[in-house]
Write an enzyme that holds these catalytic residues in place. Sequence first.
Site, PDB file in Angstrom:
ATOM      1  N   GLY A 116    -102.816   0.177 -39.511  1.00 49.67           N
ATOM      2  CA  GLY A 116    -102.590   1.616 -39.333  1.00 49.67           C
ATOM      3  C   GLY A 116    -103.484   2.509 -40.178  1.00 49.67           C
ATOM      4  O   GLY A 116    -103.305   3.721 -40.190  1.00 49.67           O
ATOM      5  N   ASN A 138    -104.855  -0.558 -32.141  1.00 49.95           N
ATOM      6  CA  ASN A 138    -103.757   0.284 -31.656  1.00 49.95           C
ATOM      7  C   ASN A 138    -103.924   1.699 -32.184  1.00 49.95           C
ATOM      8  O   ASN A 138    -104.214   2.627 -31.449  1.00 49.95           O
ATOM      9  CB  ASN A 138    -102.408  -0.304 -32.085  1.00 49.95           C
ATOM     10  CG  ASN A 138    -101.234   0.523 -31.563  1.00 49.95           C
ATOM     11  OD1 ASN A 138    -101.396   1.415 -30.717  1.00 49.95           O
ATOM     12  ND2 ASN A 138    -100.052   0.254 -32.048  1.00 49.95           N
ATOM     13  N   THR A 139    -103.786   1.854 -33.521  1.00 51.25           N
ATOM     14  CA  THR A 139    -103.825   3.187 -34.111  1.00 51.25           C
ATOM     15  C   THR A 139    -105.093   3.949 -33.734  1.00 51.25           C
ATOM     16  O   THR A 139    -105.040   5.145 -33.446  1.00 51.25           O
ATOM     17  CB  THR A 139    -103.721   3.080 -35.636  1.00 51.25           C
ATOM     18  OG1 THR A 139    -102.592   2.273 -35.942  1.00 51.25           O
ATOM     19  CG2 THR A 139    -103.554   4.442 -36.278  1.00 51.25           C
ATOM     20  N   LYS A 190     -96.990 -12.996 -31.122  1.00 51.53           N
ATOM     21  CA  LYS A 190     -97.782 -12.647 -32.303  1.00 51.53           C
ATOM     22  C   LYS A 190     -96.807 -12.639 -33.476  1.00 51.53           C
ATOM     23  O   LYS A 190     -95.847 -11.869 -33.483  1.00 51.53           O
ATOM     24  CB  LYS A 190     -98.419 -11.266 -32.128  1.00 51.53           C
ATOM     25  CG  LYS A 190     -99.086 -10.757 -33.400  1.00 51.53           C
ATOM     26  CD  LYS A 190     -99.646  -9.350 -33.235  1.00 51.53           C
ATOM     27  CE  LYS A 190     -99.953  -8.739 -34.598  1.00 51.53           C
ATOM     28  NZ  LYS A 190    -100.371  -7.343 -34.518  1.00 51.53           N
ATOM     29  N   ALA A 230    -106.023  -5.172 -36.757  1.00 47.98           N
ATOM     30  CA  ALA A 230    -105.565  -4.155 -37.711  1.00 47.98           C
ATOM     31  C   ALA A 230    -106.690  -3.557 -38.549  1.00 47.98           C
ATOM     32  O   ALA A 230    -107.594  -4.253 -39.006  1.00 47.98           O
ATOM     33  CB  ALA A 230    -104.497  -4.691 -38.656  1.00 47.98           C
TER      34      ALA A 230
END
Lengths: 367, 256
Positions: B158, B206-207, B97, B184
């Site tokens: 994030g 992710n976050t 990535k 994201a």
Amino acid sequence: MTFYDELRRYDGFDFASFFASVTDADIARIINKERLSREDFLALLSPRAASHLEAMARRASELTVRHFGKAVLLFTPLYLANHCTNQCVYCGFNTKNALERRKLTLEEVEAEAVEIAKSGLKHILILTGDDRKQTPVSYIAECSKVLKKHFTSIAVEVYALTQDEYAELAAVGVDGMTMFQEVYNEEIYAELHPKGPKRVYRNRLEAPERAAAAGIRQITTGTLLGLNDWRTEAFFTGVHTDYLQHAYPDVEVAISPPRMRPHLGGFPPKVIVSDADMVQYILAFRLFMPRGGVTLSTRENAKLRDNLLGLGVTKMSAGVCTQVGGRASGQEDPGQFEISDERSVAEMAEMLYSRGYQPVFKDWQYL
Amino acid sequence: MSDKLIIGGVTLPSRLFLGSGKYSSNTLIPAIVEASGAGVITVAVRRVDPEAGQENILTHIPKTCILMPNTSGARNAAEAVRIARLARAAGCGDWIKIEVISDNRYLLPDNQETIEATRILAAEGFTVLPYMSPDLMAAKRMAEAGAAAIMPLGAPIGTNRGFRTKELVRIMIEELELPVIVDAGIGRPSEACECMEMGAAAVLVNTAVASASDPVAMGRAFGQAVAAGRAAFLAGPGAVQESAKASSPLTGFLHE
């Protein structure tokens, strides 16, 4: 235009009137803002904001987890030498202090590195006093080459260098630098630094931007809490990181909020900065710079360090020794300052896990 | 008819991709992967420490997942390329990535440098998934440069701000031949579901998982949301009506 010019814009600014004008409603509004202005940051440093610490802490905690996760980077300092030509009144390395002066040979650096590397740490911060004859940049570079074999990130906390010198260090693998301005108030600075090259306020103030221009990737700045009114000093530290982030967007900026500790020479702090004051500073900074790092040293005791986790702290030192060559030799000379949290790397890692945080040993890769 | 996502010749078990940073412990990763059914997990090369034993993140990545190293920390194409080669040399496989970021305040990717890195790495045989700011022309250039999929951001990384770039991503999905993976900014399963309903090939989070009180349960919720969104896309949702249909049409008399 450098940060010195930027700072001059605040000459004559009436901090007392500004603080007096801050209302509870202002604080409540600022806490929920997406992006804070410098004035907002200053308002969060006001005495009025001190009664909003819980709300600030909730927001700071949320921002920290969002941007850094439930993870704290661990590193350790390595003192290469304590030779110094300055007389900073608050420091154990002051030339007036009777202290055995020494510097590590490259073999000793290797021995210390091997000892530290056993703990699994990959980030190291190397320190010297301010003595270009005893510890020239070429010496720091040679030490860095030795350390490169054991660590993936090397930061320097040394005297103010020129841009070319920072580039020389970057070329051998140094990726970070820490520079404490100590005190942003220029008059007090002159008073506390009576002799030596460090007397030149502007040379030190502009060192972080020279480092950034030379390709250093992570820059930590700070004021030594206790030397002047902490609210204005905290404000200028934040403004300094904001300036650096704007001028060098690719740099990872951070602050460190050290409080004065007992040291050889025994200069008492001018101002007592309480735990609540320090918490307010860290929280205000987190809201102002959501992606800025906050480094917490072992000057603070274990209990406070544990409680500050999650309020915005992103990096902590562990297994600290402020003596030159203290790890491999086990020597117990007076260091730069007394440390307050003597836990080993393994103990710090265990504490972090027990509080739901991941200890991060490696977050950089030298290319 | 099978509805499998194939990238770089690999058939993926799921359309959920996970990040691996920000967890309170790397030991959570296997449980989150299992609960969510994620098919791909991305790991920052800067965090990988082959000497760290149990602390090495790679020891916690389940074999059921494709490992996709990322170039976090790269500021330009040259650095991204060096990180990718390092990852391959360290045995992390051929997937990469590309993350090229030179703005640390918002962490917005640099599309120009990303195109360049894609070109170099695709030529070296990597399966390249570029993370990018949603821009159709830049995405087309990445496709020409050899990207295996395109990963536009849903919101700044994030932030958990949700699917803010919807209009731009919608156009990319319509216009590009390659899989479009929203990466994201996705904060909630409902937002991941929305991306999938729109036709995104996959979603990377992710976050949103790491910052949940129960990351394993949140991982499972994302897995379900992505599957539901995909199923809805395949089912072909009915057109949205601007207003209710009158039961007595005003023009009914024309048909009498």
